[in-house]
Design an enzyme around this catalytic site. Sequence first.
Site, PDB file in Angstrom:
ATOM      1  N   GLU A 134     -14.431  27.442   7.158  1.00 15.48           N
ATOM      2  CA  GLU A 134     -14.968  27.950   8.429  1.00 15.48           C
ATOM      3  C   GLU A 134     -13.866  27.874   9.475  1.00 15.48           C
ATOM      4  OE1 GLU A 134     -18.152  25.281   9.776  1.00 15.48           O
ATOM      5  OE2 GLU A 134     -17.122  23.620   8.788  1.00 15.48           O
ATOM      6  N   LEU A 136     -20.428  23.443   8.424  1.00 17.24           N
ATOM      7  CA  LEU A 136     -21.575  23.210   9.302  1.00 17.24           C
ATOM      8  C   LEU A 136     -22.565  24.369   9.133  1.00 17.24           C
ATOM      9  CD1 LEU A 136     -22.569  21.238  11.549  1.00 17.24           C
ATOM     10  CD2 LEU A 136     -21.927  23.039  13.141  1.00 17.24           C
ATOM     11  N   TYR A 154     -23.583  15.374  17.664  1.00 17.87           N
ATOM     12  CA  TYR A 154     -23.714  16.157  18.888  1.00 17.87           C
ATOM     13  C   TYR A 154     -24.320  17.525  18.598  1.00 17.87           C
ATOM     14  CZ  TYR A 154     -19.617  19.161  17.891  1.00 17.87           C
ATOM     15  OH  TYR A 154     -18.754  20.078  17.353  1.00 17.87           O
ATOM     16  N   LYS A 195     -23.114  17.168  12.001  1.00 17.79           N
ATOM     17  CA  LYS A 195     -22.362  17.553  13.211  1.00 17.79           C
ATOM     18  C   LYS A 195     -21.897  16.297  13.950  1.00 17.79           C
ATOM     19  CE  LYS A 195     -22.536  21.138  16.796  1.00 17.79           C
ATOM     20  NZ  LYS A 195     -21.231  21.708  16.506  1.00 17.79           N
TER      21      LYS A 195
HETATM   22  N1  PDD Z   1     -19.261  24.169  17.299  1.00 14.76           N
HETATM   23  N2  PDD Z   1     -18.668  25.220  12.363  1.00 14.76           N
HETATM   24  C1  PDD Z   1     -18.177  24.216  13.107  1.00 14.76           C
HETATM   25  C2  PDD Z   1     -17.153  23.330  12.506  1.00 14.76           C
HETATM   26  C3  PDD Z   1     -18.621  24.029  14.437  1.00 14.76           C
HETATM   27  O1  PDD Z   1     -18.126  23.030  15.162  1.00 14.76           O
HETATM   28  C4  PDD Z   1     -19.583  24.932  14.970  1.00 14.76           C
HETATM   29  C5  PDD Z   1     -20.112  24.783  16.370  1.00 14.76           C
HETATM   30  C6  PDD Z   1     -20.064  25.972  14.149  1.00 14.76           C
HETATM   31  C7  PDD Z   1     -21.095  26.952  14.626  1.00 14.76           C
HETATM   32  O2  PDD Z   1     -22.362  26.344  14.755  1.00 14.76           O
HETATM   33  P1  PDD Z   1     -23.432  26.876  15.809  1.00 14.76           P
HETATM   34  O3  PDD Z   1     -23.612  28.310  15.537  1.00 14.76           O
HETATM   35  O4  PDD Z   1     -24.633  26.079  15.514  1.00 14.76           O
HETATM   36  O5  PDD Z   1     -22.852  26.621  17.176  1.00 14.76           O
HETATM   37  C8  PDD Z   1     -19.591  26.073  12.851  1.00 14.76           C
HETATM   38  C9  PDD Z   1     -19.730  23.924  18.640  1.00 14.76           C
HETATM   39  C10 PDD Z   1     -20.062  25.185  19.373  1.00 14.76           C
HETATM   40  C11 PDD Z   1     -18.723  23.058  19.373  1.00 14.76           C
HETATM   41  O6  PDD Z   1     -18.218  22.148  18.730  1.00 14.76           O
HETATM   42  O7  PDD Z   1     -18.459  23.263  20.558  1.00 14.76           O
END
Ligand code: PDD
Length: 287
Positions: A183, A207, A33, A151
């Site tokens: 994270e 991620l 996703y 992801k």
């Molecule tokens: N989540 N780390 C994890 C485990 C994440 O699920 C996310 C993003 C990030 C940040 O990635 P980005 O800057 O590309 O959004 C880091 C999204 C927002 C979600 O699951 O809703």
Amino acid sequence: MSRTVYVNGEYLPEGEAKVSIFDRGFLMADGVYEVTSVLDGKLVDFDGHAIRLERSLNELDMRAPVTKDELLNIHRELVAKNDVVDGGVYLQITRGAPADRDFVYPDPDETPCTVVLFTQSKPGITESPAAKNGIKVISIEDQRWGRRDIKTVQLLYPSMGKMMAKAAGCDDAWLVEDGYVTEGTSNNAYIVKDGKIITRQLSKDILHGITRAAVLRFAAEAQMEVEERLFTIEEAQQADEAFITSATMFVCPVVEIDGAQIGGGAPGSIAPRLREIYLDEARKAAI
Ligand code: PDD
């Protein structure tokens, strides 16, 4: 109000959109996703999300069912159809719905991927109380699988982490593996010490955040020092500031970690400044 959503080539009212019970996303969390934020009706960092999506699909031997241009059109169509000003677009691609449950991947020529997109409208998303006051986090053991750079939709443990945080009266959890912070449950984690921004280096353990990449670039451009390395919860508790980044939270200060206040329990100067720069630049570059 009913949203218009996208499922496998069709725009439908959300109540009419359907996916098979044999879909591997449903049975096996066999899907990936992306969440792309929308500001002023425009997509933030669409390219970054599209490139990461392609990588996630490749890593799982899934064939991209739509081109990048088609994806951009679908995103834009949905934003327009749902009048989204501020919010985001959720996209999910699964390995599709074979005729029966089977651990073996289906033949991609016979089983096309399932593609689902929907919008989330969040008026005033940039003015959240969390961004103004900072959030409180707890630390928990990182019990996710070893390919966190992909992801995937396997989000049960991050979800459990949020519930553990909620039960502790906090907003989120930072995950810890072998003594070091990986994270946040759905965001990347940072600390600031003596003006230096410290965040874990990229690997399969985290991620590769699209917001992280942008924020580190802007920090460097603003002559801020950045160090990509491991850090512990104890070091974070002694830091001057802490913050998280994600497509939904942008840059958000963290003011408490496991009950210890960071910077006296109020946001410092670096995280709010990075947030301002990020939002300015994101708005300028949004498409
Ligand atoms: N989540 N780390 C994890 C485990 C994440 O699920 C996310 C993003 C990030 C940040 O990635 P980005 O800057 O590309 O959004 C880091 C999204 C927002 C979600 O699951 O809703």
